[in-house]
Design a protein around this motif. Structure first.
Motif, PDB file in Angstrom:
ATOM      1  N   LEU A 137      74.572  53.391  40.759  1.00  0.00           N
ATOM      2  CA  LEU A 137      73.449  52.146  40.635  1.00  0.00           C
ATOM      3  C   LEU A 137      72.240  52.497  41.615  1.00  0.00           C
ATOM      4  O   LEU A 137      71.024  52.353  41.432  1.00  0.00           O
ATOM      5  N   ALA A 138      72.582  52.973  42.880  1.00  0.00           N
ATOM      6  CA  ALA A 138      71.607  53.224  43.682  1.00  0.00           C
ATOM      7  C   ALA A 138      70.721  54.423  43.239  1.00  0.00           C
ATOM      8  O   ALA A 138      69.537  54.419  43.453  1.00  0.00           O
ATOM      9  N   GLU A 139      71.388  55.501  42.810  1.00  0.00           N
ATOM     10  CA  GLU A 139      70.705  56.519  42.083  1.00  0.00           C
ATOM     11  C   GLU A 139      69.824  56.141  41.179  1.00  0.00           C
ATOM     12  O   GLU A 139      68.522  56.535  40.936  1.00  0.00           O
ATOM     13  N   LEU A 140      70.244  55.309  40.279  1.00  0.00           N
ATOM     14  CA  LEU A 140      69.294  54.905  39.206  1.00  0.00           C
ATOM     15  C   LEU A 140      68.244  53.977  39.464  1.00  0.00           C
ATOM     16  O   LEU A 140      67.132  54.096  38.845  1.00  0.00           O
ATOM     17  N   GLY A 141      68.423  53.581  40.738  1.00  0.00           N
ATOM     18  CA  GLY A 141      67.260  52.592  41.118  1.00  0.00           C
ATOM     19  C   GLY A 141      67.321  51.164  40.566  1.00  0.00           C
ATOM     20  O   GLY A 141      66.268  50.547  40.558  1.00  0.00           O
ATOM     21  N   GLY A 142      68.399  50.757  39.900  1.00  0.00           N
ATOM     22  CA  GLY A 142      68.517  49.381  39.337  1.00  0.00           C
ATOM     23  C   GLY A 142      69.156  49.543  37.791  1.00  0.00           C
ATOM     24  O   GLY A 142      69.546  50.790  37.567  1.00  0.00           O
ATOM     25  N   CYS A 143      69.429  48.600  37.395  1.00  0.00           N
ATOM     26  CA  CYS A 143      70.157  48.492  35.946  1.00  0.00           C
ATOM     27  C   CYS A 143      69.403  49.233  34.979  1.00  0.00           C
ATOM     28  O   CYS A 143      68.045  49.429  34.998  1.00  0.00           O
ATOM     29  N   SER A 144      70.062  49.892  34.025  1.00  0.00           N
ATOM     30  CA  SER A 144      69.323  50.782  33.016  1.00  0.00           C
ATOM     31  C   SER A 144      69.605  50.488  31.562  1.00  0.00           C
ATOM     32  O   SER A 144      69.332  51.020  30.828  1.00  0.00           O
ATOM     33  N   THR A 145      70.339  48.997  31.602  1.00  0.00           N
ATOM     34  CA  THR A 145      70.310  48.658  30.182  1.00  0.00           C
ATOM     35  C   THR A 145      69.307  47.975  29.590  1.00  0.00           C
ATOM     36  O   THR A 145      68.614  47.362  30.249  1.00  0.00           O
ATOM     37  N   LEU A 146      68.939  48.640  28.246  1.00  0.00           N
ATOM     38  CA  LEU A 146      67.709  48.044  27.654  1.00  0.00           C
ATOM     39  C   LEU A 146      67.729  46.518  27.347  1.00  0.00           C
ATOM     40  O   LEU A 146      68.574  46.159  26.887  1.00  0.00           O
TER      41      LEU A 146
ATOM     42  N   CYS B 157      67.826  44.367  29.590  1.00  0.00           N
ATOM     43  CA  CYS B 157      68.237  43.402  30.886  1.00  0.00           C
ATOM     44  C   CYS B 157      66.925  43.288  31.305  1.00  0.00           C
ATOM     45  O   CYS B 157      66.029  43.746  31.850  1.00  0.00           O
ATOM     46  N   ARG B 158      67.038  41.659  32.160  1.00  0.00           N
ATOM     47  CA  ARG B 158      66.100  41.168  32.634  1.00  0.00           C
ATOM     48  C   ARG B 158      65.693  41.671  33.930  1.00  0.00           C
ATOM     49  O   ARG B 158      64.651  41.600  34.610  1.00  0.00           O
ATOM     50  N   LEU B 159      66.866  42.468  34.598  1.00  0.00           N
ATOM     51  CA  LEU B 159      66.727  43.265  35.888  1.00  0.00           C
ATOM     52  C   LEU B 159      66.677  44.597  35.981  1.00  0.00           C
ATOM     53  O   LEU B 159      66.961  45.404  36.864  1.00  0.00           O
ATOM     54  N   GLN B 160      66.000  45.047  34.889  1.00  0.00           N
ATOM     55  CA  GLN B 160      65.990  46.507  34.494  1.00  0.00           C
ATOM     56  C   GLN B 160      64.985  47.249  35.492  1.00  0.00           C
ATOM     57  O   GLN B 160      64.122  46.729  35.663  1.00  0.00           O
ATOM     58  N   GLY B 161      65.627  48.262  36.158  1.00  0.00           N
ATOM     59  CA  GLY B 161      64.663  48.830  37.195  1.00  0.00           C
ATOM     60  C   GLY B 161      64.807  48.110  38.566  1.00  0.00           C
ATOM     61  O   GLY B 161      64.173  48.554  39.573  1.00  0.00           O
ATOM     62  N   GLU B 162      65.576  47.096  38.577  1.00  0.00           N
ATOM     63  CA  GLU B 162      65.585  46.362  40.118  1.00  0.00           C
ATOM     64  C   GLU B 162      66.929  46.684  40.508  1.00  0.00           C
ATOM     65  O   GLU B 162      68.180  46.498  40.036  1.00  0.00           O
ATOM     66  N   LEU B 163      66.916  47.087  41.972  1.00  0.00           N
ATOM     67  CA  LEU B 163      68.071  47.173  42.767  1.00  0.00           C
ATOM     68  C   LEU B 163      68.646  45.898  43.140  1.00  0.00           C
ATOM     69  O   LEU B 163      67.748  44.911  43.786  1.00  0.00           O
ATOM     70  N   PRO B 164      69.951  45.499  43.292  1.00  0.00           N
ATOM     71  CA  PRO B 164      70.595  44.254  44.133  1.00  0.00           C
ATOM     72  C   PRO B 164      70.098  44.439  45.290  1.00  0.00           C
ATOM     73  O   PRO B 164      70.018  45.389  46.135  1.00  0.00           O
ATOM     74  N   GLY B 165      70.032  43.139  45.976  1.00  0.00           N
ATOM     75  CA  GLY B 165      69.681  43.397  47.448  1.00  0.00           C
ATOM     76  C   GLY B 165      70.773  44.103  48.464  1.00  0.00           C
ATOM     77  O   GLY B 165      70.196  44.715  49.400  1.00  0.00           O
ATOM     78  N   SER B 166      72.095  44.054  48.021  1.00  0.00           N
ATOM     79  CA  SER B 166      72.942  44.707  48.763  1.00  0.00           C
ATOM     80  C   SER B 166      72.793  46.212  48.876  1.00  0.00           C
ATOM     81  O   SER B 166      73.166  47.030  49.510  1.00  0.00           O
ATOM     82  N   LEU B 167      72.144  46.855  47.760  1.00  0.00           N
ATOM     83  CA  LEU B 167      71.890  48.225  47.657  1.00  0.00           C
ATOM     84  C   LEU B 167      70.423  48.547  47.998  1.00  0.00           C
ATOM     85  O   LEU B 167      70.184  50.011  48.256  1.00  0.00           O
ATOM     86  N   SER B 168      69.547  47.708  48.311  1.00  0.00           N
ATOM     87  CA  SER B 168      67.894  47.963  48.274  1.00  0.00           C
ATOM     88  C   SER B 168      67.975  48.594  49.719  1.00  0.00           C
ATOM     89  O   SER B 168      67.076  49.491  49.940  1.00  0.00           O
ATOM     90  N   SER B 169      68.928  48.628  50.487  1.00  0.00           N
ATOM     91  CA  SER B 169      68.776  49.252  51.880  1.00  0.00           C
ATOM     92  C   SER B 169      69.140  50.743  51.849  1.00  0.00           C
ATOM     93  O   SER B 169      69.058  51.357  52.989  1.00  0.00           O
ATOM     94  N   TRP B 170      69.331  51.171  50.730  1.00  0.00           N
ATOM     95  CA  TRP B 170      69.719  52.811  50.560  1.00  0.00           C
ATOM     96  C   TRP B 170      68.564  53.512  50.461  1.00  0.00           C
ATOM     97  O   TRP B 170      68.664  54.540  50.580  1.00  0.00           O
ATOM     98  N   PHE B 171      67.391  52.737  50.230  1.00  0.00           N
ATOM     99  CA  PHE B 171      66.092  53.444  50.220  1.00  0.00           C
ATOM    100  C   PHE B 171      65.293  53.402  51.185  1.00  0.00           C
ATOM    101  O   PHE B 171      65.197  52.084  51.894  1.00  0.00           O
ATOM    102  N   CYS B 172      64.516  54.439  51.786  1.00  0.00           N
ATOM    103  CA  CYS B 172      63.531  54.160  52.771  1.00  0.00           C
ATOM    104  C   CYS B 172      62.213  53.625  52.180  1.00  0.00           C
ATOM    105  O   CYS B 172      61.702  53.864  51.104  1.00  0.00           O
TER     106      CYS B 172
END
Length: 66
Positions: A40-49, A51-66
């Motif tokens: 999910l972190a590699e994708l940068g968020g949900c990839s389901t066509l 989905c209202r959160l497509q392309g958004e990382l959950p808060g728990s994973l957002s710290s994985w990116f600089c």
């Protein structure tokens, strides 16, 4: 008439890597699709066509990116 029925997989798999979800999966809050946290972190968020959160990382994973 065409009837569509959902057939659950024998073992749930990650939609990105297609490996079994043997550990605790990360759920998308929008559609409940299950991913490995790393995938999910590699994708940068949900990839389901659709989905209202497509392309958004959950808060728990957002710290994985600089």
């Amino acid at each position: 008439m065409l009837e569509v029925r959902e057939r659950p997989p024998e073992q749930p798999t990650c939609p990105l890597c297609l490996d079994a979800l043997e550990t605790e999966p990360q759920l998308c809050a929008g559609c409940q699709t299950r991913y490995h946290p790393d995938c999910l972190a590699e994708l940068g968020g949900c990839s389901t066509l659709g989905c209202r959160l497509q392309g958004e990382l959950p808060g728990s994973l957002s710290s994985w990116f600089c």
